[in-house]
Motif scaffolding. Sequence first.
Motif, PDB file in Angstrom:
ATOM      1  N   ARG A  23       0.828  -1.192   0.000  1.00  0.00           N
ATOM      2  CA  ARG A  23       0.000   0.000   0.000  1.00  0.00           C
ATOM      3  C   ARG A  23       0.872   1.255   0.000  1.00  0.00           C
ATOM      4  O   ARG A  23       1.983   1.261   0.539  1.00  0.00           O
ATOM      5  N   VAL A  24       0.370   2.314  -0.595  1.00  0.00           N
ATOM      6  CA  VAL A  24       1.051   3.605  -0.563  1.00  0.00           C
ATOM      7  C   VAL A  24       0.935   4.182   0.848  1.00  0.00           C
ATOM      8  O   VAL A  24      -0.156   4.176   1.435  1.00  0.00           O
ATOM      9  N   PRO A  25       2.024   4.662   1.428  1.00  0.00           N
ATOM     10  CA  PRO A  25       1.942   5.240   2.776  1.00  0.00           C
ATOM     11  C   PRO A  25       1.151   6.545   2.752  1.00  0.00           C
ATOM     12  O   PRO A  25       0.991   7.172   1.700  1.00  0.00           O
ATOM     13  N   SER A  26       0.677   6.954   3.892  1.00  0.00           N
ATOM     14  CA  SER A  26      -0.040   8.219   3.983  1.00  0.00           C
ATOM     15  C   SER A  26       0.917   9.393   3.809  1.00  0.00           C
ATOM     16  O   SER A  26       2.138   9.254   3.961  1.00  0.00           O
ATOM     17  N   ILE A  27       0.351  10.548   3.499  1.00  0.00           N
ATOM     18  CA  ILE A  27       1.173  11.757   3.399  1.00  0.00           C
ATOM     19  C   ILE A  27       1.815  12.049   4.745  1.00  0.00           C
ATOM     20  O   ILE A  27       3.010  12.403   4.819  1.00  0.00           O
ATOM     21  N   GLU A  28       1.037  11.893   5.821  1.00  0.00           N
ATOM     22  CA  GLU A  28       1.573  12.169   7.163  1.00  0.00           C
ATOM     23  C   GLU A  28       2.766  11.271   7.480  1.00  0.00           C
ATOM     24  O   GLU A  28       3.792  11.736   8.009  1.00  0.00           O
ATOM     25  N   GLU A  29       2.640   9.985   7.156  1.00  0.00           N
ATOM     26  CA  GLU A  29       3.743   9.053   7.400  1.00  0.00           C
ATOM     27  C   GLU A  29       4.969   9.438   6.584  1.00  0.00           C
ATOM     28  O   GLU A  29       6.112   9.373   7.074  1.00  0.00           O
ATOM     29  N   THR A  30       4.755   9.860   5.352  1.00  0.00           N
ATOM     30  CA  THR A  30       5.865  10.225   4.479  1.00  0.00           C
ATOM     31  C   THR A  30       6.572  11.475   4.981  1.00  0.00           C
ATOM     32  O   THR A  30       7.811  11.550   4.963  1.00  0.00           O
ATOM     33  N   ILE A  31       5.814  12.462   5.418  1.00  0.00           N
ATOM     34  CA  ILE A  31       6.419  13.677   5.980  1.00  0.00           C
ATOM     35  C   ILE A  31       7.271  13.323   7.188  1.00  0.00           C
ATOM     36  O   ILE A  31       8.440  13.740   7.308  1.00  0.00           O
ATOM     37  N   ASP A  32       6.706  12.533   8.103  1.00  0.00           N
ATOM     38  CA  ASP A  32       7.424  12.173   9.331  1.00  0.00           C
ATOM     39  C   ASP A  32       8.706  11.420   9.018  1.00  0.00           C
ATOM     40  O   ASP A  32       9.775  11.728   9.570  1.00  0.00           O
ATOM     41  N   LEU A  33       8.617  10.441   8.117  1.00  0.00           N
ATOM     42  CA  LEU A  33       9.796   9.635   7.790  1.00  0.00           C
ATOM     43  C   LEU A  33      10.873  10.490   7.125  1.00  0.00           C
ATOM     44  O   LEU A  33      12.066  10.387   7.460  1.00  0.00           O
ATOM     45  N   ALA A  34      10.477  11.340   6.187  1.00  0.00           N
ATOM     46  CA  ALA A  34      11.454  12.169   5.476  1.00  0.00           C
ATOM     47  C   ALA A  34      12.140  13.150   6.423  1.00  0.00           C
ATOM     48  O   ALA A  34      13.360  13.375   6.324  1.00  0.00           O
ATOM     49  N   LEU A  35      11.403  13.730   7.334  1.00  0.00           N
ATOM     50  CA  LEU A  35      12.009  14.689   8.255  1.00  0.00           C
ATOM     51  C   LEU A  35      12.945  14.001   9.240  1.00  0.00           C
ATOM     52  O   LEU A  35      14.020  14.528   9.569  1.00  0.00           O
ATOM     53  N   ARG A  36      12.560  12.820   9.720  1.00  0.00           N
ATOM     54  CA  ARG A  36      13.437  12.110  10.659  1.00  0.00           C
ATOM     55  C   ARG A  36      14.722  11.659   9.981  1.00  0.00           C
ATOM     56  O   ARG A  36      15.812  11.821  10.538  1.00  0.00           O
ATOM     57  N   LEU A  37      14.618  11.121   8.773  1.00  0.00           N
ATOM     58  CA  LEU A  37      15.819  10.662   8.083  1.00  0.00           C
ATOM     59  C   LEU A  37      16.643  11.825   7.538  1.00  0.00           C
ATOM     60  O   LEU A  37      17.872  11.796   7.561  1.00  0.00           O
ATOM     61  N   GLY A  38      15.970  12.862   7.042  1.00  0.00           N
ATOM     62  CA  GLY A  38      16.681  14.009   6.494  1.00  0.00           C
ATOM     63  C   GLY A  38      17.432  14.807   7.528  1.00  0.00           C
ATOM     64  O   GLY A  38      18.434  15.461   7.218  1.00  0.00           O
ATOM     65  N   ALA A  39      16.960  14.770   8.774  1.00  0.00           N
ATOM     66  CA  ALA A  39      17.620  15.522   9.846  1.00  0.00           C
ATOM     67  C   ALA A  39      19.026  15.024  10.123  1.00  0.00           C
ATOM     68  O   ALA A  39      19.822  15.712  10.765  1.00  0.00           O
ATOM     69  N   ARG A  40      19.343  13.834   9.618  1.00  0.00           N
ATOM     70  CA  ARG A  40      20.689  13.308   9.828  1.00  0.00           C
ATOM     71  C   ARG A  40      21.741  14.213   9.210  1.00  0.00           C
ATOM     72  O   ARG A  40      22.821  14.412   9.796  1.00  0.00           O
ATOM     73  N   THR A  41      21.466  14.776   8.021  1.00  0.00           N
ATOM     74  CA  THR A  41      22.448  15.631   7.362  1.00  0.00           C
ATOM     75  C   THR A  41      22.031  17.098   7.337  1.00  0.00           C
ATOM     76  O   THR A  41      22.838  17.947   6.976  1.00  0.00           O
ATOM     77  N   ASN A  42      20.794  17.398   7.699  1.00  0.00           N
ATOM     78  CA  ASN A  42      20.358  18.789   7.842  1.00  0.00           C
ATOM     79  C   ASN A  42      19.321  18.865   8.952  1.00  0.00           C
ATOM     80  O   ASN A  42      18.111  18.701   8.704  1.00  0.00           O
ATOM     81  N   PRO A  43      19.752  19.129  10.176  1.00  0.00           N
ATOM     82  CA  PRO A  43      18.816  19.167  11.299  1.00  0.00           C
ATOM     83  C   PRO A  43      17.718  20.235  11.138  1.00  0.00           C
ATOM     84  O   PRO A  43      16.679  20.148  11.802  1.00  0.00           O
ATOM     85  N   ALA A  44      17.937  21.214  10.258  1.00  0.00           N
ATOM     86  CA  ALA A  44      16.958  22.290  10.077  1.00  0.00           C
ATOM     87  C   ALA A  44      15.926  21.971   9.000  1.00  0.00           C
ATOM     88  O   ALA A  44      15.117  22.830   8.636  1.00  0.00           O
ATOM     89  N   ILE A  45      15.908  20.761   8.469  1.00  0.00           N
ATOM     90  CA  ILE A  45      14.973  20.390   7.414  1.00  0.00           C
ATOM     91  C   ILE A  45      13.528  20.624   7.853  1.00  0.00           C
ATOM     92  O   ILE A  45      13.175  20.417   9.012  1.00  0.00           O
TER      93      ILE A  45
END
Length: 346
Positions: free
Chosen positions: A273-295
């Motif tokens: 199934r396609v993940p929800s928009i909310e799940e995608t936002i949360d996952l991208a921000l948590r993983l992206g913060a590794r190289t840019n904490p201000a994402i």
Amino acid sequence: MSIAAVAPHAPEALPQPYLLFLGDIVEPGYAKTAFGLRDWAPDRCLGEFACPGATVSTGLPWLTPTQARALGARALVIGVANPGGRIPAAWVPSLLDALQAGLDLVGGMHARLSSIDVLRNAAVVHGRRLVDVREPPAELPVANGRKRTGKRLLTVGTDCALGKKYTALSLARAFRERGLDATFRASGQTGILIAGAGVPMDAVIADFAAGAAEFLSPDADPAHWDVVEGQGSLSHPAYAGVSLSLLHGSQPDVIVVCHAVGRDHMLGHAHYRVPSIEETIDLALRLGARTNPAIRCAGVSLNTASLDDADAQDAIASTAARLGLPVADPVRGGAAFDRLVDACLA
């Protein structure tokens, strides 16, 4: 005959205008290269051509290679991005017809035109070029994670082939229309064909993928925006690795999440199934913060192509109300898209 593997390259280095080749596909999602060129490089597209059995059309005039050459076409561009990037044997007669008619071949598949003996031999006979654009630059670095100057925006998807490229192109254009210095950074074969430069991220050896994303968006003036084309989905069972490398390497200050209304299951992977928009936002921000904490997430790009205008506006408004974020369909534009641009630049 010359065999070229070129990326990045300038648009004038490619033989154009184009005849778009749709193979034998019946799934519109796999024709994203053809649709992208039709929509973002219309002055370079004369028509379309396909094998028997194909049901997908860009709406451009149907032309045989001979007819297209007579109208000034210089190349047949493979407009398909199928799973695995294959060139099926059923396509080869059509590709040979194009060479015989005097057209060069331009491909962005994982399979290289230049690796198919019969095409390579025919290109020699007819004095034509085989151009493979899905070839990463040589000697890409391993990522170092260093924060770079300039501003960056990355489009992130809930799935493949739902509007990440269109969103990035639309935002880069909107930024420039507001007087900002902005560059669309292509990370896939269609974007490279449109922009004339970029890195085909899914063709990069895994250890160098995040480094390739750093290479794609180098240090820039503090006021400059790189608008980076996203790839795949962080939740995709096959392509999440490419998406994560792009997220870490591009170090986006801003993400815009892209989603297609009515897409319930992953393209080509119906058991996921396609993940929800909310799940995608949360996952991208948590993983992206590794190289840019201000994402941060500026909002959502909603692909409403399956809806009429009234239903599309309802979907945009209801999604914005649910998320508390700007939501827009960049293709439809309007005030909603202006609000999304405002949020990106805030």
